[in-house]
Design a protein around this motif. Structure first.
Motif, PDB file in Angstrom:
ATOM      1  N   HIS A   2       0.818  -1.212   0.000  1.00  0.00           N
ATOM      2  CA  HIS A   2       0.000   0.000   0.000  1.00  0.00           C
ATOM      3  C   HIS A   2       0.850   1.259   0.000  1.00  0.00           C
ATOM      4  O   HIS A   2       1.991   1.253   0.430  1.00  0.00           O
ATOM      5  N   GLY A   3       0.249   2.347  -0.425  1.00  0.00           N
ATOM      6  CA  GLY A   3       0.906   3.633  -0.337  1.00  0.00           C
ATOM      7  C   GLY A   3       2.077   3.801  -1.271  1.00  0.00           C
ATOM      8  O   GLY A   3       2.851   4.728  -1.103  1.00  0.00           O
ATOM      9  N   ARG A   4       2.205   2.921  -2.249  1.00  0.00           N
ATOM     10  CA  ARG A   4       3.321   3.076  -3.189  1.00  0.00           C
ATOM     11  C   ARG A   4       3.140   4.309  -4.045  1.00  0.00           C
ATOM     12  O   ARG A   4       4.091   4.912  -4.476  1.00  0.00           O
ATOM     13  N   ASN A   5       1.872   4.619  -4.311  1.00  0.00           N
ATOM     14  CA  ASN A   5       1.650   5.814  -5.105  1.00  0.00           C
ATOM     15  C   ASN A   5       2.031   7.032  -4.280  1.00  0.00           C
ATOM     16  O   ASN A   5       2.069   6.983  -3.056  1.00  0.00           O
ATOM     17  N   ASN A   6       2.298   8.098  -4.923  1.00  0.00           N
ATOM     18  CA  ASN A   6       2.714   9.296  -4.213  1.00  0.00           C
ATOM     19  C   ASN A   6       1.533  10.239  -4.031  1.00  0.00           C
ATOM     20  O   ASN A   6       1.713  11.436  -3.908  1.00  0.00           O
ATOM     21  N   LYS A   7       0.332   9.676  -4.025  1.00  0.00           N
ATOM     22  CA  LYS A   7      -0.898  10.450  -3.942  1.00  0.00           C
ATOM     23  C   LYS A   7      -1.048  11.095  -2.565  1.00  0.00           C
ATOM     24  O   LYS A   7      -0.678  10.517  -1.553  1.00  0.00           O
ATOM     25  N   THR A   8      -1.601  12.298  -2.547  1.00  0.00           N
ATOM     26  CA  THR A   8      -1.907  13.005  -1.304  1.00  0.00           C
ATOM     27  C   THR A   8      -3.417  13.022  -1.126  1.00  0.00           C
ATOM     28  O   THR A   8      -4.132  13.565  -1.962  1.00  0.00           O
ATOM     29  N   LEU A   9      -3.907  12.397  -0.064  1.00  0.00           N
ATOM     30  CA  LEU A   9      -5.348  12.321   0.184  1.00  0.00           C
ATOM     31  C   LEU A   9      -5.866  13.590   0.839  1.00  0.00           C
ATOM     32  O   LEU A   9      -5.199  14.188   1.689  1.00  0.00           O
ATOM     33  N   GLU A  10      -7.067  13.981   0.461  1.00  0.00           N
ATOM     34  CA  GLU A  10      -7.748  15.141   1.037  1.00  0.00           C
ATOM     35  C   GLU A  10      -8.617  14.736   2.230  1.00  0.00           C
ATOM     36  O   GLU A  10      -8.999  15.567   3.039  1.00  0.00           O
ATOM     37  N   VAL A  11      -8.983  13.440   2.293  1.00  0.00           N
ATOM     38  CA  VAL A  11      -9.810  12.909   3.383  1.00  0.00           C
ATOM     39  C   VAL A  11      -9.152  11.628   3.874  1.00  0.00           C
ATOM     40  O   VAL A  11      -8.839  10.745   3.076  1.00  0.00           O
ATOM     41  N   VAL A  12      -8.945  11.522   5.188  1.00  0.00           N
ATOM     42  CA  VAL A  12      -8.325  10.341   5.791  1.00  0.00           C
ATOM     43  C   VAL A  12      -9.299   9.731   6.789  1.00  0.00           C
ATOM     44  O   VAL A  12      -9.856  10.432   7.631  1.00  0.00           O
ATOM     45  N   ARG A  13      -9.504   8.435   6.670  1.00  0.00           N
ATOM     46  CA  ARG A  13     -10.370   7.728   7.620  1.00  0.00           C
ATOM     47  C   ARG A  13      -9.613   6.710   8.457  1.00  0.00           C
ATOM     48  O   ARG A  13     -10.025   6.364   9.548  1.00  0.00           O
ATOM     49  N   GLU A  14      -8.523   6.195   7.927  1.00  0.00           N
ATOM     50  CA  GLU A  14      -7.729   5.215   8.672  1.00  0.00           C
ATOM     51  C   GLU A  14      -6.261   5.347   8.291  1.00  0.00           C
ATOM     52  O   GLU A  14      -5.931   5.906   7.245  1.00  0.00           O
ATOM     53  N   LEU A  15      -5.429   4.819   9.161  1.00  0.00           N
ATOM     54  CA  LEU A  15      -4.000   4.724   8.883  1.00  0.00           C
ATOM     55  C   LEU A  15      -3.660   3.268   8.607  1.00  0.00           C
ATOM     56  O   LEU A  15      -4.261   2.370   9.182  1.00  0.00           O
ATOM     57  N   GLY A  16      -2.695   3.067   7.763  1.00  0.00           N
ATOM     58  CA  GLY A  16      -2.173   1.737   7.529  1.00  0.00           C
ATOM     59  C   GLY A  16      -0.683   1.753   7.778  1.00  0.00           C
ATOM     60  O   GLY A  16      -0.035   2.797   7.686  1.00  0.00           O
ATOM     61  N   PHE A  17      -0.149   0.605   8.111  1.00  0.00           N
ATOM     62  CA  PHE A  17       1.281   0.491   8.345  1.00  0.00           C
ATOM     63  C   PHE A  17       1.814  -0.632   7.483  1.00  0.00           C
ATOM     64  O   PHE A  17       1.225  -1.706   7.411  1.00  0.00           O
ATOM     65  N   GLU A  18       2.889  -0.363   6.835  1.00  0.00           N
ATOM     66  CA  GLU A  18       3.532  -1.333   5.975  1.00  0.00           C
ATOM     67  C   GLU A  18       4.859  -1.701   6.635  1.00  0.00           C
ATOM     68  O   GLU A  18       5.718  -0.835   6.813  1.00  0.00           O
ATOM     69  N   ASN A  19       4.991  -2.943   7.020  1.00  0.00           N
ATOM     70  CA  ASN A  19       6.214  -3.413   7.677  1.00  0.00           C
ATOM     71  C   ASN A  19       6.953  -4.363   6.753  1.00  0.00           C
ATOM     72  O   ASN A  19       6.355  -5.256   6.165  1.00  0.00           O
ATOM     73  N   VAL A  20       8.242  -4.158   6.630  1.00  0.00           N
ATOM     74  CA  VAL A  20       9.077  -5.037   5.832  1.00  0.00           C
ATOM     75  C   VAL A  20      10.206  -5.529   6.727  1.00  0.00           C
ATOM     76  O   VAL A  20      10.939  -4.731   7.311  1.00  0.00           O
ATOM     77  N   ILE A  21      10.307  -6.830   6.846  1.00  0.00           N
ATOM     78  CA  ILE A  21      11.389  -7.425   7.634  1.00  0.00           C
ATOM     79  C   ILE A  21      12.263  -8.216   6.660  1.00  0.00           C
ATOM     80  O   ILE A  21      11.787  -9.117   5.969  1.00  0.00           O
ATOM     81  N   ARG A  22      13.480  -7.846   6.608  1.00  0.00           N
ATOM     82  CA  ARG A  22      14.423  -8.493   5.687  1.00  0.00           C
ATOM     83  C   ARG A  22      15.052  -9.730   6.352  1.00  0.00           C
ATOM     84  O   ARG A  22      15.004  -9.877   7.573  1.00  0.00           O
ATOM     85  N   THR A  23      15.620 -10.570   5.540  1.00  0.00           N
ATOM     86  CA  THR A  23      16.265 -11.775   6.078  1.00  0.00           C
ATOM     87  C   THR A  23      17.423 -11.432   7.007  1.00  0.00           C
ATOM     88  O   THR A  23      17.788 -12.213   7.876  1.00  0.00           O
ATOM     89  N   SER A  24      17.967 -10.224   6.843  1.00  0.00           N
ATOM     90  CA  SER A  24      19.057  -9.791   7.723  1.00  0.00           C
ATOM     91  C   SER A  24      18.539  -9.414   9.108  1.00  0.00           C
ATOM     92  O   SER A  24      19.314  -9.178  10.022  1.00  0.00           O
ATOM     93  N   GLY A  25      17.210  -9.373   9.246  1.00  0.00           N
ATOM     94  CA  GLY A  25      16.622  -8.984  10.517  1.00  0.00           C
ATOM     95  C   GLY A  25      16.297  -7.506  10.607  1.00  0.00           C
ATOM     96  O   GLY A  25      15.636  -7.053  11.533  1.00  0.00           O
ATOM     97  N   GLN A  26      16.767  -6.726   9.634  1.00  0.00           N
ATOM     98  CA  GLN A  26      16.500  -5.295   9.618  1.00  0.00           C
ATOM     99  C   GLN A  26      15.054  -5.076   9.162  1.00  0.00           C
ATOM    100  O   GLN A  26      14.570  -5.743   8.244  1.00  0.00           O
ATOM    101  N   SER A  27      14.371  -4.156   9.816  1.00  0.00           N
ATOM    102  CA  SER A  27      12.982  -3.896   9.448  1.00  0.00           C
ATOM    103  C   SER A  27      12.766  -2.412   9.167  1.00  0.00           C
ATOM    104  O   SER A  27      13.483  -1.564   9.690  1.00  0.00           O
ATOM    105  N   THR A  28      11.808  -2.148   8.340  1.00  0.00           N
ATOM    106  CA  THR A  28      11.394  -0.774   8.051  1.00  0.00           C
ATOM    107  C   THR A  28       9.884  -0.707   8.147  1.00  0.00           C
ATOM    108  O   THR A  28       9.190  -1.715   7.966  1.00  0.00           O
ATOM    109  N   GLU A  29       9.400   0.470   8.444  1.00  0.00           N
ATOM    110  CA  GLU A  29       7.956   0.661   8.540  1.00  0.00           C
ATOM    111  C   GLU A  29       7.595   1.973   7.874  1.00  0.00           C
ATOM    112  O   GLU A  29       8.315   2.959   7.993  1.00  0.00           O
ATOM    113  N   ARG A  30       6.476   1.967   7.175  1.00  0.00           N
ATOM    114  CA  ARG A  30       5.936   3.181   6.559  1.00  0.00           C
ATOM    115  C   ARG A  30       4.485   3.300   6.945  1.00  0.00           C
ATOM    116  O   ARG A  30       3.767   2.307   7.048  1.00  0.00           O
TER     117      ARG A  30
END
Length: 139
Positions: A2-30
């Motif tokens: 989700h959220g790959r597009n660079n779109k800016t929303l005018e109305v927000v109803r919920e938040l989403g979180f995208e978590n990526v955990i790599r095999t190295s154990g390093q994680s990122t969140e957006r």
């Protein structure tokens, strides 16, 4: 993803979180933003949202949480017109107004208690204005 597009929303109803955990154990969140349901609940999502949309989102959910707190404080009585206990915090909108006013007149320190009291007064005035407008509409 989700959220790959660079779109800016005018109305927000919920938040989403995208978590990526790599095999190295390093994680990122957006964080990404979800708009309201449309049609058969096909929601817009975007990597960004306007400031107004985020403030509206915050105010909506803070109000929902406060109502739940008031419900508990009033003995789980679902009849809001009978509630006697209400220890509401000032709205996000009122605090933003106070912050903007402070910046305009050059007040940098807003850590004291008075900004919260001023924001509560703004909320009280707004509530009276809405009640008055509703009375005029009914008449």
């Amino acid at each position: 993803m989700h959220g790959r597009n660079n779109k800016t929303l005018e109305v927000v109803r919920e938040l989403g979180f995208e978590n990526v955990i790599r095999t190295s154990g390093q994680s990122t969140e957006r964080v990404y933003f979800l708009g309201p349901c449309a049609g058969s609940c096909g929601r817009e999502d975007g990597a960004h949202a306007t400031v107004e949309a985020v403030l509206d989102f915050i105010a909506f959910w803070e109000n929902q949480v406060q109502v739940a707190k008031d419900y508990l404080a009033n003995g789980r009585n679902c009849k809001t017109h009978e509630w006697k206990v209400a220890a509401r915090e000032p709205s996000v909108e009122a605090m933003v107004i106070v912050g903007d006013l402070c910046r305009r007149v050059g007040i940098a320190d807003t850590t004291e208690a008075w900004p919260v009291e001023v924001a509560r007064m703004i909320d009280a005035l707004a509530a009276r204005w809405v009640a008055s407008a509703l009375e005029r509409k009914r008449a």
